[in-house]
Motif scaffolding. Structure first.
Motif, PDB file in Angstrom:
ATOM      1  N   HIS A  91      25.427 -16.666  23.412  1.00 26.29           N
ATOM      2  CA  HIS A  91      24.158 -17.404  23.244  1.00 26.29           C
ATOM      3  C   HIS A  91      24.424 -18.863  22.861  1.00 26.29           C
ATOM      4  N   ALA A 113      21.585 -20.962  21.555  1.00 27.83           N
ATOM      5  CA  ALA A 113      20.880 -20.548  20.339  1.00 27.83           C
ATOM      6  C   ALA A 113      21.444 -21.197  19.081  1.00 27.83           C
ATOM      7  N   MET A 124      21.775 -16.916  12.401  1.00 35.38           N
ATOM      8  CA  MET A 124      21.143 -15.579  12.463  1.00 35.38           C
ATOM      9  C   MET A 124      21.534 -14.913  13.779  1.00 35.38           C
ATOM     10  N   TYR A 125      22.118 -13.749  13.669  1.00 34.36           N
ATOM     11  CA  TYR A 125      22.571 -13.054  14.881  1.00 34.36           C
ATOM     12  C   TYR A 125      22.574 -11.552  14.661  1.00 34.36           C
ATOM     13  N   ARG A 165      19.666  -4.771  18.271  1.00 36.16           N
ATOM     14  CA  ARG A 165      18.385  -5.495  18.282  1.00 36.16           C
ATOM     15  C   ARG A 165      17.224  -4.513  18.345  1.00 36.16           C
ATOM     16  N   GLY A 166      16.143  -4.858  17.696  1.00 33.90           N
ATOM     17  CA  GLY A 166      14.963  -4.008  17.684  1.00 33.90           C
ATOM     18  C   GLY A 166      15.121  -2.769  16.808  1.00 33.90           C
ATOM     19  N   ASP A 210      15.663  -7.224  10.480  1.00 41.16           N
ATOM     20  CA  ASP A 210      14.684  -7.245   9.377  1.00 41.16           C
ATOM     21  C   ASP A 210      15.377  -7.071   8.036  1.00 41.16           C
ATOM     22  N   THR A 242      16.021 -23.893  11.959  1.00 44.88           N
ATOM     23  CA  THR A 242      15.704 -24.471  13.259  1.00 44.88           C
ATOM     24  C   THR A 242      16.014 -23.436  14.329  1.00 44.88           C
ATOM     25  N   VAL A 243      15.248 -23.510  15.413  1.00 44.71           N
ATOM     26  CA  VAL A 243      15.404 -22.525  16.483  1.00 44.71           C
ATOM     27  C   VAL A 243      15.090 -23.204  17.813  1.00 44.71           C
ATOM     28  N   ASN A 281      13.492 -19.989  22.659  1.00 46.46           N
ATOM     29  CA  ASN A 281      13.986 -18.691  22.183  1.00 46.46           C
ATOM     30  C   ASN A 281      12.809 -17.864  21.651  1.00 46.46           C
ATOM     31  N   ALA A 282      12.027 -17.325  22.596  1.00 41.84           N
ATOM     32  CA  ALA A 282      10.768 -16.652  22.231  1.00 41.84           C
ATOM     33  C   ALA A 282      11.016 -15.458  21.313  1.00 41.84           C
ATOM     34  N   ARG A 283      12.085 -14.727  21.545  1.00 44.12           N
ATOM     35  CA  ARG A 283      12.350 -13.538  20.720  1.00 44.12           C
ATOM     36  C   ARG A 283      12.620 -13.932  19.265  1.00 44.12           C
ATOM     37  N   ALA A 284      13.468 -14.941  19.089  1.00 44.64           N
ATOM     38  CA  ALA A 284      13.773 -15.359  17.720  1.00 44.64           C
ATOM     39  C   ALA A 284      12.534 -15.942  17.044  1.00 44.64           C
ATOM     40  N   PHE A 341      10.362 -13.196  15.931  1.00 42.72           N
ATOM     41  CA  PHE A 341      11.006 -12.549  14.775  1.00 42.72           C
ATOM     42  C   PHE A 341      10.753 -13.363  13.498  1.00 42.72           C
ATOM     43  N   TYR A 342      10.963 -14.665  13.574  1.00 41.11           N
ATOM     44  CA  TYR A 342      10.776 -15.509  12.386  1.00 41.11           C
ATOM     45  C   TYR A 342       9.310 -15.521  11.954  1.00 41.11           C
ATOM     46  N   ARG A 362       7.134 -13.189  12.331  1.00 40.00           N
ATOM     47  CA  ARG A 362       6.833 -11.911  11.677  1.00 40.00           C
ATOM     48  C   ARG A 362       7.307 -11.907  10.233  1.00 40.00           C
TER      49      ARG A 362
HETATM   50  C1  LIG Z   1      16.860 -13.380  16.937  1.00 39.56           C
HETATM   51  C2  LIG Z   1      17.372 -12.009  16.577  1.00 39.56           C
HETATM   52  C3  LIG Z   1      18.217 -12.093  15.318  1.00 39.56           C
HETATM   53  C4  LIG Z   1      16.146 -11.121  16.240  1.00 39.56           C
HETATM   54  O1  LIG Z   1      16.579  -9.808  15.945  1.00 39.56           O
HETATM   55  P1  LIG Z   1      15.943  -8.588  16.774  1.00 39.56           P
HETATM   56  O2  LIG Z   1      16.480  -7.331  16.261  1.00 39.56           O
HETATM   57  O3  LIG Z   1      16.138  -8.881  18.223  1.00 39.56           O
HETATM   58  O4  LIG Z   1      14.410  -8.790  16.383  1.00 39.56           O
HETATM   59  P2  LIG Z   1      13.191  -7.771  16.541  1.00 39.56           P
HETATM   60  O5  LIG Z   1      13.386  -6.909  17.754  1.00 39.56           O
HETATM   61  O6  LIG Z   1      12.987  -7.106  15.226  1.00 39.56           O
HETATM   62  O7  LIG Z   1      11.981  -8.779  16.746  1.00 39.56           O
HETATM   63  C5  LIG Z   1      11.902  -9.593  17.872  1.00 39.56           C
HETATM   64  C6  LIG Z   1      10.463  -9.840  18.241  1.00 39.56           C
HETATM   65  O8  LIG Z   1      10.465 -10.502  19.515  1.00 39.56           O
HETATM   66  C7  LIG Z   1       9.759  -9.700  20.445  1.00 39.56           C
HETATM   67  N1  LIG Z   1      10.434  -9.893  21.724  1.00 39.56           N
HETATM   68  C8  LIG Z   1      11.405  -9.163  22.280  1.00 39.56           C
HETATM   69  N2  LIG Z   1      11.776  -9.714  23.441  1.00 39.56           N
HETATM   70  C9  LIG Z   1      11.017 -10.818  23.603  1.00 39.56           C
HETATM   71  C10 LIG Z   1      10.916 -11.797  24.610  1.00 39.56           C
HETATM   72  N3  LIG Z   1      11.694 -11.774  25.694  1.00 39.56           N
HETATM   73  N4  LIG Z   1      10.006 -12.780  24.454  1.00 39.56           N
HETATM   74  C11 LIG Z   1       9.209 -12.833  23.362  1.00 39.56           C
HETATM   75  N5  LIG Z   1       9.271 -11.934  22.363  1.00 39.56           N
HETATM   76  C12 LIG Z   1      10.156 -10.938  22.500  1.00 39.56           C
HETATM   77  C13 LIG Z   1       9.837  -8.300  19.909  1.00 39.56           C
HETATM   78  O9  LIG Z   1       8.789  -7.490  20.423  1.00 39.56           O
HETATM   79  C14 LIG Z   1       9.643  -8.579  18.438  1.00 39.56           C
HETATM   80  O10 LIG Z   1       8.293  -8.918  18.208  1.00 39.56           O
HETATM   81  P3  LIG Z   1       7.519  -8.569  16.859  1.00 39.56           P
HETATM   82  O11 LIG Z   1       8.267  -9.311  15.781  1.00 39.56           O
HETATM   83  O12 LIG Z   1       6.153  -9.076  17.042  1.00 39.56           O
HETATM   84  O13 LIG Z   1       7.626  -7.078  16.710  1.00 39.56           O
HETATM   85  C15 LIG Z   1      18.192 -11.360  17.727  1.00 39.56           C
HETATM   86  O14 LIG Z   1      17.350 -11.158  18.850  1.00 39.56           O
HETATM   87  C16 LIG Z   1      19.399 -12.197  18.134  1.00 39.56           C
HETATM   88  O15 LIG Z   1      20.426 -12.142  17.492  1.00 39.56           O
HETATM   89  N6  LIG Z   1      19.279 -12.968  19.232  1.00 39.56           N
HETATM   90  C17 LIG Z   1      20.406 -13.727  19.778  1.00 39.56           C
HETATM   91  C18 LIG Z   1      20.845 -14.855  18.848  1.00 39.56           C
HETATM   92  C19 LIG Z   1      19.689 -15.726  18.431  1.00 39.56           C
HETATM   93  O16 LIG Z   1      18.836 -16.103  19.234  1.00 39.56           O
HETATM   94  N7  LIG Z   1      19.695 -16.071  17.130  1.00 39.56           N
HETATM   95  C20 LIG Z   1      18.683 -16.934  16.546  1.00 39.56           C
HETATM   96  C21 LIG Z   1      19.242 -18.285  16.356  1.00 39.56           C
HETATM   97  S1  LIG Z   1      17.990 -19.394  15.667  1.00 39.56           S
END
Ligand SMILES: CC(C)(COP(=O)(O)OP(=O)(O)OC[C@H]1O[C@@H](n2cnc3c(N)ncnc32)[C@H](O)[C@@H]1OP(=O)(O)O)[C@@H](O)C(=O)NCCC(=O)NCCS
Length: 163
Positions: A25, A28, A85-86, A92-93, A98, A118-119, A123-126, A129-130, A132
């Motif tokens: 990543h 990221a 954060m990784y 994941r999930g 958490d 900062t993110v 990075n929609a998933r992160a 997550f933040y 939440r």
């Molecule tokens: C960011 C990270 C730590 C989060 O941990 P995780 O276990 O994946 O997080 P979770 O699954 O608990 O939560 C992710 C949320 O994103 C949502 N999500 C999953 N895929 C998604 C996508 N493609 N787009 C948007 N949201 C998404 C999930 O539904 C969840 O939503 P919720 O909080 O409303 O339930 C992890 O994904 C990661 O390590 N990513 C790669 C490295 C990274 O990006 N680090 C952050 C650097 S700032």
């Protein structure tokens, strides 16, 4: 799963996990993979000593991490920071992220009034997550990152505690 502060004995697993994060990543994180690979054991241990690195374990396997730091300077000591954060893809999930975040926030709530990160704005998933975990956007730095010639904006996010 469990979460604890990483110590010098965790060096090999921590280095491997951090390098995996940067390799998979690159967009990221601001850190450069080659520089991190070249860092000496002493530099890594110095980082472990100067900030609090939380590790998340699935069984005995280090599968996630985050670095919490609080400035030593008194005028800015009330704002802690979260970085690196990784969570490994297989975890994941699962709630491991958490659990790591809860450990970070518990320490921050004890020592600081707010915590920032900062993110990458893409990075929609992160970001989900933040959010939440109570973080909200406070700004955006356009073209903050340049990875292989492509620019990315970076969001600043903040979580506050009772004031
Ligand atoms: C960011 C990270 C730590 C989060 O941990 P995780 O276990 O994946 O997080 P979770 O699954 O608990 O939560 C992710 C949320 O994103 C949502 N999500 C999953 N895929 C998604 C996508 N493609 N787009 C948007 N949201 C998404 C999930 O539904 C969840 O939503 P919720 O909080 O409303 O339930 C992890 O994904 C990661 O390590 N990513 C790669 C490295 C990274 O990006 N680090 C952050 C650097 S700032």
């Amino acid at each position: 799963m469990s979460v604890r502060r990483l110590i010098a004995d965790d060096f090999d697993a921590m280095r491997a996990l951090r390098l995996e994060a940067l390799r998979l990543h690159p967009e990221a994180f601001a850190a450069d993979l080659d520089a991190e690979e070249a860092a000496s054991r002493e530099e890594w241990l110095q980082r472990l000593a100067s900030a609090t690195t939380f590790g998340g374990f699935v069984g005995d396997t280090l599968s996630g991490m985050a670095v919490y730091s609080q400035p030593a300077r008194r005028k800015i000591a009330h704002t802690a920071s979260l970085g690196a954060m990784y969570v490994r893809e297989s975890a994941r999930g699962s709630g491991l992220g958490d659990a790591i975040m809860e450990a970070v926030l518990a320490k921050a709530a004890e020592e600081a009034e707010q915590i920032q990160l900062t993110v990458n704005a893409e990075n929609a998933r992160a970001i989900a997550f933040y959010k939440r975990h109570g973080f909200f956007e406070i700004g955006c730095l356009p073209h903050a990152l340049c990875v292989n010639g492509r620019y990315y904006d970076e969001l600043s996010m903040l979580r506050t505690f009772a004031r």
